[in-house]
Design a protein around this motif. Structure first.
Motif, PDB file in Angstrom:
ATOM      1  N   THR A   6      -8.726 -15.574 -19.642  1.00 26.28           N
ATOM      2  CA  THR A   6      -9.218 -14.464 -20.429  1.00 26.28           C
ATOM      3  C   THR A   6     -10.672 -15.006 -21.271  1.00 26.28           C
ATOM      4  O   THR A   6     -10.386 -15.785 -21.909  1.00 26.28           O
TER       5      THR A   6
ATOM      6  N   GLY B  99     -10.888  -8.852 -20.311  1.00 24.63           N
ATOM      7  CA  GLY B  99      -9.893  -8.551 -18.985  1.00 24.63           C
ATOM      8  C   GLY B  99      -9.435 -10.152 -18.772  1.00 24.63           C
ATOM      9  O   GLY B  99      -9.671 -11.097 -19.217  1.00 24.63           O
TER      10      GLY B  99
ATOM     11  N   ASP C 125      -8.542  -8.678 -12.432  1.00 28.31           N
ATOM     12  CA  ASP C 125      -8.335  -7.738 -13.238  1.00 28.31           C
ATOM     13  C   ASP C 125      -6.917  -7.305 -13.546  1.00 28.31           C
ATOM     14  O   ASP C 125      -6.250  -6.173 -13.298  1.00 28.31           O
TER      15      ASP C 125
ATOM     16  N   LYS D  78      -3.434  -6.581 -14.808  1.00 27.69           N
ATOM     17  CA  LYS D  78      -2.866  -5.768 -15.868  1.00 27.69           C
ATOM     18  C   LYS D  78      -1.322  -5.806 -15.936  1.00 27.69           C
ATOM     19  O   LYS D  78      -0.740  -5.489 -14.662  1.00 27.69           O
TER      20      LYS D  78
ATOM     21  N   LYS E 120       3.145  -1.033 -18.206  1.00 28.90           N
ATOM     22  CA  LYS E 120       3.333  -0.625 -19.396  1.00 28.90           C
ATOM     23  C   LYS E 120       4.664  -0.602 -19.954  1.00 28.90           C
ATOM     24  O   LYS E 120       5.046  -0.833 -21.018  1.00 28.90           O
TER      25      LYS E 120
ATOM     26  N   GLU F 211      -2.689  -9.054 -24.481  1.00 30.34           N
ATOM     27  CA  GLU F 211      -3.435  -8.048 -25.183  1.00 30.34           C
ATOM     28  C   GLU F 211      -4.524  -7.536 -24.160  1.00 30.34           C
ATOM     29  O   GLU F 211      -4.996  -6.600 -23.932  1.00 30.34           O
ATOM     30  N   GLN F 212      -5.240  -8.679 -23.704  1.00 26.69           N
ATOM     31  CA  GLN F 212      -6.385  -8.280 -22.683  1.00 26.69           C
ATOM     32  C   GLN F 212      -5.845  -7.877 -21.489  1.00 26.69           C
ATOM     33  O   GLN F 212      -6.613  -6.960 -20.817  1.00 26.69           O
ATOM     34  N   ALA F 213      -4.672  -7.684 -21.263  1.00 26.98           N
ATOM     35  CA  ALA F 213      -4.069  -7.546 -20.142  1.00 26.98           C
ATOM     36  C   ALA F 213      -3.414  -5.875 -20.091  1.00 26.98           C
ATOM     37  O   ALA F 213      -2.789  -5.448 -19.295  1.00 26.98           O
ATOM     38  N   GLY F 214      -3.494  -5.583 -21.356  1.00 27.76           N
ATOM     39  CA  GLY F 214      -2.966  -4.212 -21.789  1.00 27.76           C
ATOM     40  C   GLY F 214      -1.534  -4.200 -22.631  1.00 27.76           C
ATOM     41  O   GLY F 214      -1.188  -3.101 -22.838  1.00 27.76           O
ATOM     42  N   GLY F 215      -1.162  -5.371 -22.806  1.00 27.33           N
ATOM     43  CA  GLY F 215       0.140  -5.635 -23.583  1.00 27.33           C
ATOM     44  C   GLY F 215      -0.126  -5.681 -25.129  1.00 27.33           C
ATOM     45  O   GLY F 215      -0.964  -5.558 -25.604  1.00 27.33           O
TER      46      GLY F 215
ATOM     47  N   SER G 274       4.767  -6.060 -22.027  1.00 30.33           N
ATOM     48  CA  SER G 274       4.696  -4.567 -21.822  1.00 30.33           C
ATOM     49  C   SER G 274       4.590  -3.798 -22.992  1.00 30.33           C
ATOM     50  O   SER G 274       5.401  -4.062 -23.711  1.00 30.33           O
ATOM     51  N   GLU G 275       3.408  -3.020 -23.270  1.00 36.40           N
ATOM     52  CA  GLU G 275       3.289  -2.195 -24.621  1.00 36.40           C
ATOM     53  C   GLU G 275       4.698  -1.397 -25.061  1.00 36.40           C
ATOM     54  O   GLU G 275       4.862  -1.531 -25.996  1.00 36.40           O
TER      55      GLU G 275
END
Length: 354
Positions: free
Chosen positions: A192, A196, A215, A217, A220, A305-309, A336-337
């Protein structure tokens, strides 16, 4: 053009057989970085691209040595310990030397922090970047052929600095790039630069890292946990209850699956791809945690975090911590978040009850 518009293809002798199609317009890591630079940093000097070229050379060289380690007797102990007290494997020493030489040769790095070195290394020249790294993470598993990896993070030198420890004793939020390369069935680089996460695979025939996972991800949520349960007796109450709930859920719910390799890069690569949670919490045996902030926790937290977690100690966001020493440690939960939020909720529950 091929079906997804990524480039021209050729077919086998039979013609029309999609299994024989070969992409001839591939995206290499260098091409990807140049494209990203044109998109997000039009005033860039190209120094960062040159630094990444030196980094990927180090990854290729380390990968080459790992693949031939058993043949040339590179596994086993080198007879020394590193800065954090761990026994050094022969490949640890070689990986460290490869990294030091590659960063020096780049001409773009001023400060280097390595797990294998007690103090920072300050290079001559006018380099603008600081690199922090664990050259070969998980090396204790090398003799068993388990996947290991290199973890790294990059800071920009502070304005007016001539290179010093203050350039790296900064929160993870100030990193400008981070990633890891996992050396397994293939060499997989996950990177990253703050826009992303993208994954690349080393094509050994071409000698190039090819974009294979654009990209990325993290899901969740996912019912998978990765932790060394041999430390259960040392955990604090919130951690013990959290993992107890995963294994013994309420009636009607399925327990989580346990997946633990013992190599942070391998465990995190699986977690990033499939989702779930990876943890190495602080405990009564390791009150400040086991993993190092600068070159293990920060880069992985930045990626996740950049991957959404999310990434936390349980009570604090990992990237907000300010290290006091280059080899500081921390407990960590990341993944995962929705899985990490359950950890945070558990710690808040104990704070309220206290």
């Amino acid at each position: 053009m091929n079906g997804n518009g990524t480039g021209f293809t050729t077919t086998g002798a039979g013609g029309g057989d999609s299994l024989n199609e070969i992409k001839t317009d591939i995206i290499t890591l260098t091409r990807f970085i140049l494209t990203e630079q044109g998109r997000y940093a039009t005033q860039a000097t190209g120094d960062f691209t040159l630094l990444l070229n030196s980094l990927q050379f180090a990854f290729k060289f380390i990968s080459h040595n790992i693949r031939r380690a058993t043949l040339v007797n590179l596994i086993g102990l080198a007879g020394a310990t590193n800065s954090t007290g761990d026994d050094q494997k022969k490949l640890d020493v070689i990986g460290d030397e490869i990294f030091i030489n590659a960063m020096r040769a780049s001409g773009k790095v001023k400060v280097l922090v390595s797990e294998e070195q007690e103090e920072i290394i300050v290079f001559e020249g006018d380099g603008k970047y600081c690199v922090v790294c664990d050259p070969i993470d998980g090396s204790s598993n090398l003799d068993a052929g388990v996947s290991v990896g290199t973890i790294f993070g990059v800071y920009k030198l502070q304005p007016g600095s001539t290179g010093g420890v203050s350039d790296v004793l900064r929160p993870g939020t100030e990193m400008i790039a981070a990633g890891y390369t996992m050396y397994g069935a293939s060499a997989n680089l996950v990177l990253t630069t703050g826009n992303g996460v993208n994954g690349f695979t080393l094509d050994t025939a071409l000698g190039e890292f090819i974009l294979t996972h654009p990209d990325m991800k993290i899901p969740k949520k996912r019912s998978i946990y990765s932790v060394n349960e041999g430390n259960t007796v040392y955990w604090d109450k919130p951690t013990q209850e959290y993992f107890h709930n995963l294994k013994y859920p309420s009636e009607g719910l399925k327990p989580y699956s346990s997946r633990y390799i013992g190599s942070m890069v391998a465990d995190m690569h699986r977690t990033l791809l499939y989702g779930g949670i990876f943890a190495y919490p602080s405990d009564s045996k390791s009150k400040n945690g086991k993993l190092r902030l600068l070159y293990e926790c920060f880069p992985m937290a930045f990626l996740v975090e950049q991957a959404g977690g999310l990434a936390t100690t349980g009570t604090q966001r990992i990237l907000d911590i300010v290290p006091k020493h280059i080899h500081d440690r921390s407990g960590i939960f990341l993944g995962s978040e929705k899985e990490v939020l359950k950890v945070i909720d558990m710690y808040q529950k104990y704070e309220i009850s206290a």
